[in-house]
Design a protein around this motif. Structure first.
Motif, short mmCIF file in Angstrom:
data_model
loop_
_atom_site.label_atom_id
_atom_site.label_comp_id
_atom_site.label_asym_id
_atom_site.label_seq_id
_atom_site.Cartn_x
_atom_site.Cartn_y
_atom_site.Cartn_z
N HIS A 239 -1.79 2.97 -3.34
CA HIS A 239 -2.60 3.53 -2.27
C HIS A 239 -4.06 3.69 -2.69
O HIS A 239 -4.35 4.08 -3.82
N THR A 240 -4.96 3.37 -1.77
CA THR A 240 -6.39 3.55 -2.02
C THR A 240 -7.03 4.24 -0.83
O THR A 240 -6.50 4.26 0.28
N ARG B 171 4.39 6.72 1.89
CA ARG B 171 3.81 6.55 0.56
C ARG B 171 4.80 7.00 -0.50
O ARG B 171 5.55 7.95 -0.30
N ILE C 196 -6.53 -3.46 -1.38
CA ILE C 196 -5.55 -4.05 -2.30
C ILE C 196 -5.16 -5.43 -1.79
O ILE C 196 -4.91 -5.63 -0.60
N LEU D 29 -8.10 2.44 2.93
CA LEU D 29 -7.08 1.40 2.86
C LEU D 29 -7.75 0.02 2.96
O LEU D 29 -8.93 -0.09 3.23
N ASN E 166 -0.59 7.80 -7.17
CA ASN E 166 0.14 6.54 -7.35
C ASN E 166 0.99 6.58 -8.62
O ASN E 166 0.58 7.17 -9.63
N ALA F 38 0.82 -1.22 0.00
CA ALA F 38 0.00 0.00 0.00
C ALA F 38 0.85 1.26 0.00
O ALA F 38 0.34 2.35 -0.29
N GLY G 170 -2.58 -5.66 1.50
CA GLY G 170 -1.84 -4.48 1.06
C GLY G 170 -1.02 -3.80 2.14
O GLY G 170 -0.09 -3.06 1.84
N GLU G 171 -1.37 -4.05 3.41
CA GLU G 171 -0.65 -3.37 4.49
C GLU G 171 0.24 -4.29 5.31
O GLU G 171 0.86 -3.84 6.28
#
Length: 213
Positions: free
Chosen positions: A85-86, A123, A92, A89, A198, A81, A164-165
């Motif tokens: 990135h979304t 990020r 992903i 969070l 991103n 992530a 993702g994290e």
């Protein structure tokens, strides 16, 4: 798949000024990918990124090119992530499919259990127009305790799903065998915003495909 990839590598033609070493380490990433449009525009193209130390100062190969492609070595601790990135969070998911047995000797993945619950602190974003690099980092990566990582060896054909994290890495391949894998990411699109900062962005020629409707 491995045979087709081998054929692509044998036929690859990458101009010396586009030969970029891949890294998840911040300083090295900004020096290499961060200064290269070749990396930033790679989302809808076949591009080649190389291991650290396989190129000389002029971009010439120091080893056979089929052994130079990224991920032959190791990947430092990171969270996906950070780069994908979304909002919110947690949307992903990485798919990591072993094309060969992955062991501790040839560089299997390692994870910190439970680290997916701690959010992200760093990020990688697209840099403003006119900046000296194409991307930059916002925030900082904490120092991870190596004793918290556990190895996840897996047999050929096995699948590892990567939140993702979650913090993960792979160590140096100290064996005489390769450790090929096929990886990709999916995003839950409903109610999710893909960050315009991103590095990876969909294009009119290749928008992000929907897996289901």
């Amino acid at each position: 798949m491995r045979s087709r990839i081998q054929g692509i590598i044998e036929g690859m033609e990458v101009p010396p000024h586009c030969r970029t070493e891949f890294s998840t380490r911040e300083e090295e990433q900004l020096q290499a990918q961060g200064s290269s449009d070749y990396f930033l525009t790679s989302g809808d193209k076949i591009r080649f990124f190389f291991e650290k130390g396989v190129l000389d100062k002029k971009g010439n190969f120091l080893i056979p090119k089929e052994k130079s492609i990224s991920k032959i070595g190791h990947v430092t601790p990171h969270q996906d992530a950070t780069f994908l990135h979304t909002e919110p969070l947690g949307r992903i998911l990485g798919f990591w499919i072993a094309l060969e047995d992955a062991t501790q000797e040839n560089g299997c993945l390692w994870f910190i259990p439970g680290s997916h619950t701690n959010g992200i602190t760093r990020r990688m974003v697209r840099a403003p127009s006119g900046a000296s690099t194409c991307v930059e980092f916002v925030g900082s990566e904490p120092a991870y305790d190596d004793t918290q990582f556990i190895p996840v060896p897996i047999k050929k054909g096995g699948l590892i799903l990567i939140h993702g994290e979650v913090v993960h890495k792979s160590e140096l391949n100290s064996s005489g065998s390769s450790r090929h894998a096929f990886t990709f990411h999916v995003m839950e699109a409903e109610g999710t915003t893909w960050s315009q900062e991103n590095w990876l962005q969909p294009t009119p020629e290749l928008p992000f495909p929907s897996l289901y409707t």
